[in-house]
Motif scaffolding. Structure first.
Motif, PDB file in Angstrom:
ATOM      1  N   GLU A  21       0.815  -1.214   0.000  1.00 43.29           N
ATOM      2  CA  GLU A  21       0.000   0.000   0.000  1.00 43.29           C
ATOM      3  C   GLU A  21       0.852   1.269   0.000  1.00 43.29           C
ATOM      4  OE1 GLU A  21      -4.152   1.328   2.125  1.00 43.29           O
ATOM      5  OE2 GLU A  21      -2.899  -0.185   3.065  1.00 43.29           O
ATOM      6  N   ARG A  25       2.565   4.023  -3.858  1.00 44.18           N
ATOM      7  CA  ARG A  25       2.389   5.481  -3.926  1.00 44.18           C
ATOM      8  C   ARG A  25       3.454   6.152  -4.785  1.00 44.18           C
ATOM      9  NH1 ARG A  25      -1.591   7.174  -1.388  1.00 44.18           N
ATOM     10  NH2 ARG A  25      -2.487   6.238   0.449  1.00 44.18           N
ATOM     11  N   THR A  54      -7.738   1.231  -6.201  1.00 47.14           N
ATOM     12  CA  THR A  54      -7.944   2.502  -5.491  1.00 47.14           C
ATOM     13  C   THR A  54      -6.840   3.489  -5.822  1.00 47.14           C
ATOM     14  OG1 THR A  54      -9.084   1.372  -3.685  1.00 47.14           O
ATOM     15  CG2 THR A  54      -8.194   3.564  -3.214  1.00 47.14           C
ATOM     16  N   ARG A  55      -5.597   3.026  -5.822  1.00 46.88           N
ATOM     17  CA  ARG A  55      -4.478   3.924  -6.141  1.00 46.88           C
ATOM     18  C   ARG A  55      -4.560   4.392  -7.589  1.00 46.88           C
ATOM     19  NH1 ARG A  55      -1.857   8.103  -4.703  1.00 46.88           N
ATOM     20  NH2 ARG A  55       0.215   8.252  -5.604  1.00 46.88           N
ATOM     21  N   GLU A  57      -7.293   4.832  -9.334  1.00 48.66           N
ATOM     22  CA  GLU A  57      -8.340   5.862  -9.361  1.00 48.66           C
ATOM     23  C   GLU A  57      -7.812   7.192  -8.844  1.00 48.66           C
ATOM     24  OE1 GLU A  57     -11.821   4.566  -7.254  1.00 48.66           O
ATOM     25  OE2 GLU A  57     -11.920   2.703  -8.394  1.00 48.66           O
ATOM     26  N   GLN A  58      -7.020   7.145  -7.761  1.00 48.67           N
ATOM     27  CA  GLN A  58      -6.454   8.377  -7.209  1.00 48.67           C
ATOM     28  C   GLN A  58      -5.541   9.060  -8.226  1.00 48.67           C
ATOM     29  OE1 GLN A  58      -4.460   6.821  -3.762  1.00 48.67           O
ATOM     30  NE2 GLN A  58      -6.302   6.860  -2.472  1.00 48.67           N
ATOM     31  N   LEU A  59      -4.718   8.281  -8.904  1.00 50.52           N
ATOM     32  CA  LEU A  59      -3.805   8.855  -9.898  1.00 50.52           C
ATOM     33  C   LEU A  59      -4.572   9.442 -11.070  1.00 50.52           C
ATOM     34  CD1 LEU A  59      -1.046   6.106  -9.795  1.00 50.52           C
ATOM     35  CD2 LEU A  59      -0.775   8.493  -9.089  1.00 50.52           C
ATOM     36  N   ARG A  60      -5.606   8.775 -11.505  1.00 52.87           N
ATOM     37  CA  ARG A  60      -6.413   9.288 -12.621  1.00 52.87           C
ATOM     38  C   ARG A  60      -7.192  10.534 -12.227  1.00 52.87           C
ATOM     39  NH1 ARG A  60      -8.472   3.483 -14.943  1.00 52.87           N
ATOM     40  NH2 ARG A  60      -6.585   3.019 -16.123  1.00 52.87           N
ATOM     41  N   ALA A  61      -7.467  10.694 -10.923  1.00 52.13           N
ATOM     42  CA  ALA A  61      -8.178  11.873 -10.432  1.00 52.13           C
ATOM     43  C   ALA A  61      -7.238  13.046 -10.185  1.00 52.13           C
ATOM     44  CB  ALA A  61      -8.935  11.532  -9.155  1.00 52.13           C
ATOM     45  N   ALA A  63      -3.976  12.740  -8.494  1.00 57.03           N
ATOM     46  CA  ALA A  63      -2.948  12.537  -7.468  1.00 57.03           C
ATOM     47  C   ALA A  63      -1.590  12.364  -8.134  1.00 57.03           C
ATOM     48  CB  ALA A  63      -3.272  11.314  -6.619  1.00 57.03           C
TER      49      ALA A  63
END
Length: 114
Positions: A21, A25, A54-55, A57-61, A63
């Motif tokens: 996890e 990152r 989940t990670r 999705e965060q990168l595509r949003a 992050a």
């Protein structure tokens, strides 16, 4: 399809979920996609695919990859077993409950009855 030797995290197959996890990152969206495809085609472990999805999705949003947690658990840190903290000095006294009765009222074996 990525080969185990070409994955963005070389020790990926041996990472515990907590270490994974924090280590993902530091990866880009393409690298996380590569790990996700590898995971789905090999072990397909639900907790791992959830972490990777989940990670992603965060990168595509929006992050940004970070350095991750440098203190994360790594397989190379767990090699070699340390001695157990339990020793004869620190272990409790042995206790064998009686075959019947209670510890303060010891029962008698059948052979000792009058």
């Amino acid at each position: 399809m990525a080969d185990r030797d070409t994955l963005p995290l070389p020790d990926y197959d041996h990472l515990p979920i907590g270490g994974l996890e924090s280590r993902v990152r530091s990866l880009t969206a393409d690298e996380v996609e590569e790990l996700l495809a590898y995971e789905r085609s090999h072990a397909d472990r639900l907790p791992v695919t959830e972490v990777l999805a989940t990670r992603l999705e965060q990168l595509r949003a929006g992050a940004e990859p970070t350095s991750g947690d440098p203190g994360a658990i790594r397989p190379e840190q767990t090699e070699g077993h340390k001695e157990s903290p339990v020793s004869p000095v620190t272990s409790r006294q042995p206790f064998s409950p009686p075959p019947h009765g209670t510890p303060d009222q010891r029962g008698k074996p059948k052979g000792d009855r009058p």
